[in-house]
Structures are given as structure tokens and as C-alpha cells.
Design an enzyme around this catalytic site. Sequence first.
Site, mmCIF file in Angstrom:
data_model
loop_
_atom_site.group_PDB
_atom_site.id
_atom_site.type_symbol
_atom_site.label_atom_id
_atom_site.label_comp_id
_atom_site.label_asym_id
_atom_site.label_seq_id
_atom_site.Cartn_x
_atom_site.Cartn_y
_atom_site.Cartn_z
ATOM 1 C CG HIS A 199 -1.771 1.186 1.387
ATOM 2 N ND1 HIS A 199 -3.104 1.189 1.068
ATOM 3 C CD2 HIS A 199 -1.494 2.435 1.837
ATOM 4 C CE1 HIS A 199 -3.619 2.388 1.312
ATOM 5 N NE2 HIS A 199 -2.650 3.164 1.789
ATOM 6 C CD GLU A 200 1.688 3.589 3.681
ATOM 7 O OE1 GLU A 200 1.935 4.683 3.133
ATOM 8 O OE2 GLU A 200 0.634 3.376 4.319
ATOM 9 C CG HIS B 60 0.202 6.165 -0.560
ATOM 10 N ND1 HIS B 60 -0.964 6.493 -1.210
ATOM 11 C CD2 HIS B 60 -0.172 5.737 0.675
ATOM 12 C CE1 HIS B 60 -1.997 6.285 -0.411
ATOM 13 N NE2 HIS B 60 -1.543 5.818 0.740
#
Length: 889
Positions: free
Chosen positions: A363-364, A367
Site C-alpha cells: 500500500h505505501e 503511494h
Amino acid sequence: MLPAPAAPRWPPLLLLLLLLLPLARGAPARPAAGGQASELVVPTRLPGSAGELALHLSAFGKGFVLRLAPDDSFLAPEFKIERLGGSGRATGGERGLRGCFFSGTVNGEPESLAAVSLCRGLSGSFLLDGEEFTIQPQGAGGSLAQPHRLQRWGPAGARPLPRGPEWEVETGEGQRQERGDHQEDSEEESQEEEAEGASEPPPPLGATSRTKRFVSEARFVETLLVADASMAAFYGADLQNHILTLMSVAARIYKHPSIKNSINLMVVKVLIVEDEKWGPEVSDNGGLTLRNFCNWQRRFNQPSDRHPEHYDTAILLTRQNFCGQEGLCDTLGVADIGTICDPNKSCSVIEDEGLQAAHTLAHELGHVLSMPHDDSKPCTRLFGPMGKHHVMAPLFVHLNQTLPWSPCSAMYLTELLDGGHGDCLLDAPAAALPLPTGLPGRMALYQLDQQCRQIFGPDFRHCPNTSAQDVCAQLWCHTDGAEPLCHTKNGSLPWADGTPCGPGHLCSEGSCLPEEEVERPKPVADGGWAPWGPWGECSRTCGGGVQFSHRECKDPEPQNGGRYCLGRRAKYQSCHTEECPPDGKSFREQQCEKYNAYNYTDMDGNLLQWVPKYAGVSPRDRCKLFCRARGRSEFKVFEAKVIDGTLCGPETLAICVRGQCVKAGCDHVVDSPRKLDKCGVCGGKGNSCRKVSGSLTPTNYGYNDIVTIPAGATNIDVKQRSHPGVQNDGNYLALKTADGQYLLNGNLAISAIEQDILVKGTILKYSGSIATLERLQSFRPLPEPLTVQLLTVPGEVFPPKVKYTFFVPNDVDFSMQSSKERATTNIIQPLLHAQWVLGDWSECSSTCGAGWQRRTVECRDPSGQASATCNKALKPEDAKPCESQLCPL
């Protein structure tokens, strides 16, 4: 284009792959899918000759004698696993690893092959009589005398080979707060915390110098993994295996075709911080920890992208719990958005909670690759609600294994790469650490009790009374306290894949399935392009629009880690190339005017009128919609992309296509070689006009006419060169219309900075008075006559140095004599008294929310010197509030 590596013969390939195995202890060298039989064995050491090691295994009704010799030839010199200890210096961990690896034969058969590691038990594989066997320890210790699982896989080659990197090459986000702790009867509660500088991200687009556009290319995310002292203390000797397993899970997620790109996660270095004083400063403030880590990690990166130890992004893993708003401590990760190729900001911080941290890592990293949350306004505006089961959901509930990436995530990633902002990912690493490929639940590191300890703490273990519906689907853990309540997290906390869930059964994606079904070979299928789709709608009705055709990688769709399609994914062509009816407005001007009706007002409540802004816009941002308030210096970026077919600038024929400048001709056709000649005629020969040039004779003080340029004139260039060493020589260019209205430097108000002058759709570019070469230029036909003047301010005498050129159509009646005659009638008398002289408004001091704009207001006498005799009651304001776009919450 680099070719894909040819498939070598079995024995050398197997040797290479199995020698890579010990970096992930307990994981088979090839995907654990399809084992036919397995038994527990205890290896015994036999006497061997000098320099040789002999081991005996007994299983499947027969014995196996492995005769082995040290072999670390597969380890590249660039291979790096380093530790930061008490000295603060990074020490390589590969030296000890080099003594782990052995290769040899089985039962003396010359056609057999063995490749194993003897560090922390016996791990590896061997071939004998056409069958393949793998072995791995079942305990947490490092002794050979512990039980090992020996697995027989049937004929060699029956299992799919591991997929290596595709070598074929054809360019402040919020913290993630996914999970909150629950008691078994508690309701799920979670809040989303925004990190420092968080904002709703615009699509990452801009002009680029790359020639390839809309092409799917293999990308390699070279990664530094850092584990802090809390990780080293918690996992001990299993730390390296754990962090590589997390990366392995994340890498498989990034190989899923729903991401619409070929993304390969590659670990080039692992750095283990054993003494916290030498590591980054970690606290419960996630945003601050990210800033500290980003600054800290830069010292380890090599500046050259070609260096084998260079990495594109850095990831910190820590056991530190992050707290956010209102004291909530359920933030799991934090990263800045769209920073992948910025060595100062391409980093993320992950709170480790066992194997679940792999999803936080994915997920990160999303980003960092510019993906916003699925519930962000841009995503919901384009795709509507997308649920909570994709990687970029703001709260992690349960990952949709068949569609882990939302359409919005795939779009943002594609735009990042097509816009040239991911070009640092095009180079494949010289060497990368191999990632585990087996089922993590098979390893002692991820037994059920261990999974509980990793997520909840060292005092927790698995609840023995788990209901049948929660087996594999939901992990419940408890302590042995007076009230042994069972705890879980999120709506879904599945057991690790490969965890035993009953006799002959293993967990797989939250379900308890027969072991043979879980380990059945899954055929690997590379993707193939489907036929091109139909041409889409034209972006313009006239003046040269663009239409697209796309193709999808689904004929077939990649399966089980197969390669994503490489090559062109979209093509475009020009459409509606006929000229638009003249209305005195450029296409970009029409796009800015759309915002005139919005509630943007000045201090008096009057609606602002918006016109295109070119001055001060960087080349890479030419395809964003910059608009300036008419008569003011305030500007806004209303759109991240102008409409396809919009000119990139007033001085070029290039047009914007999906946020990139592409070559086009004056006939409004992409890649057309047709150009405007000096007369402004498309494809002309330059014989339909004549050149006019001249210079200015000595002038009087005040405004002096230089020349009146007729309508239809092209390639206008007026230059006023300052005297050496003199910043303000008292001479300034001015411009006015036929009815006497000043467009530039009128009424003694001098524009010091670069600006655009809009005249019925045509732009004249002004350099600003502070430029050494003060210049006024226009490239397109002038829509109306304009008079160029020179303002001379009394003071120290510096004769003007003005020259001008332009081209006039042959059918336009123009003579220099008539121009000079007009010039003599417009001489302005010298200034008679001191006046306030105004500078231009500065840009707003804030990019969002309330800010201030300032300008210089000076009292000057007729000689241009500072004076104190101006009427102070009439002094114009030198500061005013300004409001840019609202700051995101």
C-alpha cells in the site's frame, strides 16, 4: 531493446536457483505447488574425504547420500546484506553466508545434482533419477539434528520454473491507517489520518523529452529494506528471512495483471540496524519518523542509477506503534505520494505486524508510485465507489485476490510512467536478493502461535477454540492471563497461506483446502495483447483534436506471475484538423474562461476573469492549465491536463496529448512536417511578405513612439538592450492599442517580471524590464495594429538601444516613412512632478489557503530619483491578501 534471457538447460539453472535459496530459510527454491509426497527426516552426517561433506537421508523407503563441497560461485560481488552495529559502520553480512552453500551429487550418480545450504539447518534441493526433492528444517533452531521435511515432486520439470525479471525493455500523501484493535464483541472503528503536507493528488503529468509514449515497459523497483533495532530484537536470527518474505508477498501482488503494468520489486540491499543510536530516529509520530528516515537513508544511496547498489526507494520496517489524531495508535504506514524517482523523498515507513505488514508495504509503495486512496475525490469522480478490498483502500479489511488493484490505482500508475516520471525504474539491477517463493505458513517462523506474537506481542498465542468458520479466515489470539479473552484485528485477518488447518489440509487465501489442491502446480501464463479497440471520440470539434485507440493485455491475461504485455498500449491520431472559425480566442483561453463563472472574486467582490498563463511556467508543466487573473499576477492551476490538441505554448506548433507535448505541424496533424514560414503561412515559401526592421533615434523624456505594427504582421521581435553594468537605464518598452489603451508599461507602471500579453487570442511575450535584454516577441499574425513605444525617465542620460524586426504581408500597405510621421506626433512631455511608481504584484505567499501578495510602491521625481513629495494620502497599497485553492484537510 534487451532480449529476454534464453532458457538454459536444467542442471545449471537448478544449481543457480537452489543456491539462492538460503537467503530465505525454509522456503523451497521453486514455487511450492504440486508436491506428491513428503516425509519428516533427520539428516545424519557421514564420514567424508577431505574438503567433502556427506549427509544421509532416509525417506520414501530408500536412502539418499549427498556428497557436497562448498560452492558460493552464484553470489555476485554486488550482493549486499549489511548491519549497523555498535561502531555505526555498515558491515557486510554476506561473508558468513558465503560459507553456507554447498553443491554435489546424490548416491554417487553422475547425472544427479544437489544444491543446499547448511546454515540454520539443511535447506535446498536435489535431483535424482529424474525426480526432484526439496528439504527444509521444521524447527526454529539451526541444528542438522532437528526434523526436516523432505518433499518429492515427481519428474523434474513438472513444476513451473520461477519467473525471473523481464529483461526485455521497449519513462505529501496521507498516512495509511488501516486497522484498529478490537475485542471480540467490539465494533470496528477506524479513522484515516493525513500526514504532514498531505493533499489530494493531481494526476502526475507533464511534458517530457522521451520519445516513447503510451508504451508498456518492464519496470524494476530497486529497493533498500531497512529493519530498525526493534525488528532486530524481536525477530533475532529470523529477521532477514521475515523481511524478505514480506517483500516476496508484496512482489507477487505487484505482478498481478490488474495493475496494468509490468512492475518487478527487486531488493538490492538489506540494512539491519542492530544499535538504535546509529539508525533513523523513530517515534510514535509517523510523519516525523518518515522525514527522519528519508533524510537518514540518503547516505547509503549511490547517486548513479547505474551503480549496482543504487536504489529507487527505501523502506523502513519497525515494531514502533504510530499514533495519530486524538491519540489513536492504529496507523500502520506512511509515505509521500508520487516520489518514486526523487532520491530525497522516495521512502516509506511500515509498522511490522507479522505477515500482514506485506499488505501495508504494498500500500505505501503504491503511494510512492503516485496512487491515491481508492476513496479519494479524483478516484470516486472517475470510477465511483470501488469498495474496500483493493490494495489502496484507506482501511485494510480484506484483499480481493482476484482483483487486488483498483482501476484508479492502475490509471495513476500508468499516467506516472507514461508521463516520464518513472524513468528511473527502466534499468534492471545488476544483482538483487532472491525472494522466498514458498508458502510462508509452512515455515516455523509463521506457525500459528508465532503469527499471534508478531501481530499482538510476545505474550500472545493462538486461541485453541477457534470456530470452524474462522479457521484460516480469521486469526484469534489470547494471553494466559486471568481473563483470556480472544483478540483479533480488522474484519479479516486470515491465517498465513500454507498454515496447517487440519489433517492433510492447508490454508490458502482464507480457506482451508486439501493439501494437494493448495500445492497443485499453477500454470504460469504470459500475457498477450488483445486486438486494438475502436477509435474514441475526438477531443476537439475543429483546430486539430486527438482520438485514441487502446488495447488490453488479456489475450490471454497473465496468470500466476506470468509476464505482463510489453509494447504500445495506446495509439492516437489527429482528427477535425480544419481551422476553427475566428473568434479572437485561443483554445487554451477558452478553457481558462470556463472558470470565470466560478466564485473567484477580488477584494471588492468582482468576479475575476481568467486568461492563459505561459510566463514562468516550466517546460514540463506546459500541458497543465495555468490561468492568470486578467490585469493581476494571481494565477491558478485549474487542471492537471489541458484538453488534448491544445498548443503547448504560443511559440510552438507542438500540441498536448495526455499531458505531454508531442510534435505537430501547422496543419494540426500529429508528426506532420509542415511548418509556418516567416510570413505565417502554413507550408509557405516565405515569398508572401516582406521584412521590416529599424531602430530608435534619440528620444525625449516620456513616451516615444517607435513603430506602429500593422495587423497581419508576424514574427515580431523588439529588443531594448540595457547598458553594461546598469540595471535600470531609464528606458522601458511600452505597448498600446490603436485607441490608446496601454497593454504594457503604461501610466508609468513598469512591469519588472516576465509576462504574457493577450491580444484577441494571440500572445505577445514580454521579458520584463529587469532583463538585460528587454524583449517583446510574437510569432503568430497580429490580429490588430499595435504601437510600440519607449518610455524614457529623466535622470542620468543613457541613450536607448532599440531594434525591431517583423514581417508584413505583401498586400498590406506599410512604409517606414508613415511610421516615422506617426511617431513624431505622439511624443509625451517630461514629467512635471513626483508620482507613485508601482511594481508588479508578487505571487501569493501561500500555495493554498490565505496568503499575501506584495509589490513595490516608490515615490519618484521627474528625474527618476527617490522623492518624499508624493501625496501620501494617494499612496497605492503595497500588500493585499490573496487566496489560492483551499488546503486539503
